[in-house]
Design a protein around this motif. Structure first.
Motif, short mmCIF file in Angstrom:
data_model
loop_
_atom_site.label_atom_id
_atom_site.label_comp_id
_atom_site.label_asym_id
_atom_site.label_seq_id
_atom_site.Cartn_x
_atom_site.Cartn_y
_atom_site.Cartn_z
N GLU A 85 0.84 -1.21 0.00
CA GLU A 85 0.00 0.00 0.00
C GLU A 85 0.87 1.25 0.00
OE1 GLU A 85 -3.27 0.34 -0.46
OE2 GLU A 85 -3.33 -1.83 -0.74
N LYS A 88 1.93 1.82 -3.52
CA LYS A 88 0.80 2.37 -4.27
C LYS A 88 0.59 3.84 -3.94
CE LYS A 88 -2.89 -0.26 -4.20
NZ LYS A 88 -3.88 -1.28 -3.78
N MET A 89 0.78 4.20 -2.68
CA MET A 89 0.63 5.60 -2.28
C MET A 89 1.67 6.47 -2.99
SD MET A 89 1.05 7.31 1.49
CE MET A 89 2.83 7.09 1.50
N LYS A 92 0.49 6.66 -6.75
CA LYS A 92 -0.76 7.35 -7.07
C LYS A 92 -0.77 8.83 -6.72
CE LYS A 92 -3.99 3.51 -6.46
NZ LYS A 92 -5.14 3.08 -5.68
N SER A 94 -2.41 10.27 -4.27
CA SER A 94 -3.78 10.70 -4.03
C SER A 94 -4.10 10.55 -2.54
CB SER A 94 -4.76 9.88 -4.86
OG SER A 94 -4.80 8.56 -4.41
N SER A 97 -5.16 7.00 -1.41
CA SER A 97 -4.13 6.00 -1.14
C SER A 97 -3.48 6.23 0.23
CB SER A 97 -3.08 5.99 -2.25
OG SER A 97 -2.47 7.25 -2.38
N GLU A 100 -5.78 4.67 2.71
CA GLU A 100 -5.66 3.21 2.69
C GLU A 100 -4.46 2.74 3.49
OE1 GLU A 100 -5.74 1.69 -1.29
OE2 GLU A 100 -7.58 2.77 -1.76
N VAL A 101 -3.32 3.44 3.35
CA VAL A 101 -2.13 3.07 4.11
C VAL A 101 -2.41 3.20 5.61
CG1 VAL A 101 0.25 3.71 4.66
CG2 VAL A 101 -0.49 3.61 2.29
N ASP A 154 -7.76 5.46 -8.07
CA ASP A 154 -8.71 5.23 -6.99
C ASP A 154 -9.97 6.09 -7.08
OD1 ASP A 154 -7.23 7.47 -6.37
OD2 ASP A 154 -7.29 7.13 -4.22
N THR A 175 -6.73 -1.23 -11.04
CA THR A 175 -6.68 -0.48 -9.78
C THR A 175 -6.60 -1.40 -8.61
OG1 THR A 175 -9.07 -0.35 -9.72
CG2 THR A 175 -7.86 1.53 -10.63
#
Length: 175
Positions: A85, A88-89, A92, A94, A97, A100-101, A154, A175
């Protein structure tokens, strides 16, 4: 001599100075982006290497899974998920993200941590707060575009038509 040429030259110098500053800022931003990608790659390699012990523990869990082995397995697996994650952060850029982390980090703390009931309650409240922020306070226009101008993955589903959604399903959702 008149003072006008001196003012023009100062204005011209100031304009050139601003252009040089802008060029340096752009180059620094590009270098930071490159370092971010390199760091993501290093983290990815580390995560791939850390999967090996998990795979090696699998037969032991099936045969004789005691509490310590299961705890170590869950700790390592959740650390890898948080690392994924995190990558991904970085990719992205965003706010979704980032949320989500945070969500995974709090969940990991709650699942494998040995805290008391009050700390678990605080963790549950923090997770609920993340969901509330995501649902009611998260503004899609904030952070919806990646640095290259494309819509962040996302939030892309908010802008897809039904035909685009079915095409994505056929090609595979990325995604």
């Amino acid at each position: 001599m008149s003072k006008t040429p001196m003012r023009l030259s100062r204005a011209a110098l100031h304009g050139q100075e601003e252009r040089v500053k802008r060029v340096f800022r752009d180059q620094i931003a590009e270098a930071a982006g490159l370092l971010e990608v390199v760091l993501s790659g290093i983290v990815l390699v580390g995560l791939l290497l850390s999967v090996v012990p998990i795979i090696q523990w699998m037969p032991g869990l099936i045969e004789d899974g005691n509490g310590v082995e299961v705890y170590d397995f869950l700790t390592r697996a959740l650390d890898i998920v948080i690392g994924i994650e995190f990558i991904k952060m970085l990719a992205k850029h965003s706010p979704g993200s980032v949320l989500e982390v945070l969500l995974y980090a709090i969940a990991r703390h709650m699942i494998v941590g040995h805290e008391d009931a009050v700390q678990n309650l605080i963790s549950v409240a923090a997770i609920a707060l993340i969901f509330i922020i995501r649902r009611f306070f998260f503004v899609p226009s904030f952070g919806q575009k990646l640095p290259d101008g494309k819509i962040a993955p996302d939030v892309a589903h908010l802008y897809m038509t039904e035909s685009e959604g079915s095409e994505m399903g056929e090609e595979g959702d990325e995604t």
